[in-house]
Write an enzyme that holds these catalytic residues in place. Structure first.
Site, PDB file in Angstrom:
ATOM      1  CG  HIS A  46      -0.369   0.048   2.527  1.00  0.00           C
ATOM      2  ND1 HIS A  46       0.520  -0.892   2.998  1.00  0.00           N
ATOM      3  CD2 HIS A  46      -0.534   0.936   3.540  1.00  0.00           C
ATOM      4  CE1 HIS A  46       0.872  -0.585   4.232  1.00  0.00           C
ATOM      5  NE2 HIS A  46       0.254   0.537   4.587  1.00  0.00           N
ATOM      6  CG  HIS A  48      -0.141   4.227   4.770  1.00  0.00           C
ATOM      7  ND1 HIS A  48      -0.949   3.417   5.540  1.00  0.00           N
ATOM      8  CD2 HIS A  48      -0.896   5.306   4.424  1.00  0.00           C
ATOM      9  CE1 HIS A  48      -2.149   3.992   5.659  1.00  0.00           C
ATOM     10  NE2 HIS A  48      -2.143   5.125   4.981  1.00  0.00           N
ATOM     11  CG  ASP A  50       4.873   2.647   7.333  1.00  0.00           C
ATOM     12  OD1 ASP A  50       4.037   3.014   6.503  1.00  0.00           O
ATOM     13  OD2 ASP A  50       4.587   1.953   8.327  1.00  0.00           O
ATOM     14  CG  HIS A  51       4.216  -0.435   4.185  1.00  0.00           C
ATOM     15  ND1 HIS A  51       4.284  -1.779   4.473  1.00  0.00           N
ATOM     16  CD2 HIS A  51       3.795   0.162   5.331  1.00  0.00           C
ATOM     17  CE1 HIS A  51       3.908  -1.975   5.724  1.00  0.00           C
ATOM     18  NE2 HIS A  51       3.604  -0.819   6.265  1.00  0.00           N
TER      19      HIS A  51
HETATM   20 ZN    ZN Z   1      -0.236   1.440   6.534  1.00  0.00          ZN
END
Ligand code: ZN
Length: 287
Positions: A46, A48, A50-51
């Site tokens: 996804h 976000h 941090d990914h």
């Molecule tokens: Zn997330």
């Protein structure tokens, strides 16, 4: 490798798959001596930060290394726009093809398949559109018993069929059963990656019996309400999914930085599902 940001390297049947690419991923890849040139497929759960905030930097590094091979990127719709915008404003186009596979299905779908491996999405329940990924090995050929084929003086030309399970008829008319000439191949392995997600049992049938399940465990049970509110899971909930799906092993990670003592995650998960382990930076797991 794990923690918060998230990224994992999966070494499966000639492939090095990168799963998520949080900030600092390439530093970790260097530290653990992962060969950049062997990464051809990157799966992003996804959008976000941090990914996937590590992705633009990694793509730039591929460019600096003189990459020519295609790079396949699988992720939610919008990933192409996000990456191309950064490349455009920096006037830093790649000389290798970036192949985007934008995902928008809410049902599981096959997104990669070759003779050895299949990758399916695992739709997850999070604040934004999110997929986990199910990596399944395909059946291997039977292993040749070299000692037996030498004993019967079987020509190499027959090896292909023997490995497929066929019996051998010698020139004398004698029939040698396949079991005498081959070994059982190892069982195909399945790895399920589920991050980020609220507690959601709908994925259980999809990941049933997996050899290893990675499931996020951002919170402890004391913050169960916060977990539900933010689209995350607790360690006990991750363990509950592992138990219901009857997986062999559970790896938990993505712990909130609010907790100093990570062993509490293992304790809470272990009460529900004993075969639980903590994901840690640089941890290597053999399946
Ligand atoms: Zn997330």
């Amino acid at each position: 490798m794990n923690g918060n940001p998230t990224s994992q390297v999966l070494d499966i049947r000639d492939h090095i798959f990168l799963i998520d690419c949080g900030e600092g991923t390439q530093v970790q890849l260097r530290k653990y001596r992962v060969k950049f040139s062997r990464i051809n497929h990157i799966f992003i759960s996804h959008l976000h930060g941090d990914h996937f905030f590590g992705l633009p930097g990694l793509i730039s590094t591929f460019q600096l290394l003189g990459r020519e091979k295609e790079l396949h990127l699988y992720g939610p719709e919008g990933i192409k726009e996000a990456i191309l915008l950064l490349l455009r404003v920096g006037n830093s186009w790649t000389s290798f093809p970036l192949v985007f596979h934008e995902l928008k299905e809410t049902e599981p779908e096959v997104i990669f398949e070759d003779a050895k491996v299949k990758v399916m999405t695992i739709p997850l329940k999070h604040r934004v559109y999110t997929n986990g990924f199910l990596f399944s090995e395909k059946h291997r050929e039977r292993g040749l018993n070299m000692e037996a084929v030498a004993r019967y003086r079987i020509d190499k030309a027959y090896f292909k069929n023997i490995k497929k399970g066929k019996d051998m008829v010698l020139g004398t008319g004698e029939k040698i059963p396949n079991a005498e000439l081959t070994f059982d191949p190892p069982d195909p392995k399945v790895y399920a990656y589920c991050s980020d997600t609220a507690y959601d049992e709908t994925k259980v049938p999809l990941i049933e019996g997996a050899d290893l399940l990675y499931h996020e465990a951002t919170f402890l049970t004391s913050e169960e309400q916060l977990a539900a509110k933010t689209g995350h899971s607790t360690a006990a909930q991750a363990a509950q999914i592992a138990k219901k799906a009857g997986v062999k092993r559970l790896l938990i990670g993505h712990f909130s930085t609010r907790y100093k003592d990570k062993t509490l995650f293992l304790e809470e998960a272990g009460e529900v599902f004993p075969a639980a382990e903590l994901a840690e930076d640089g941890k290597v797991i053999e399946v």
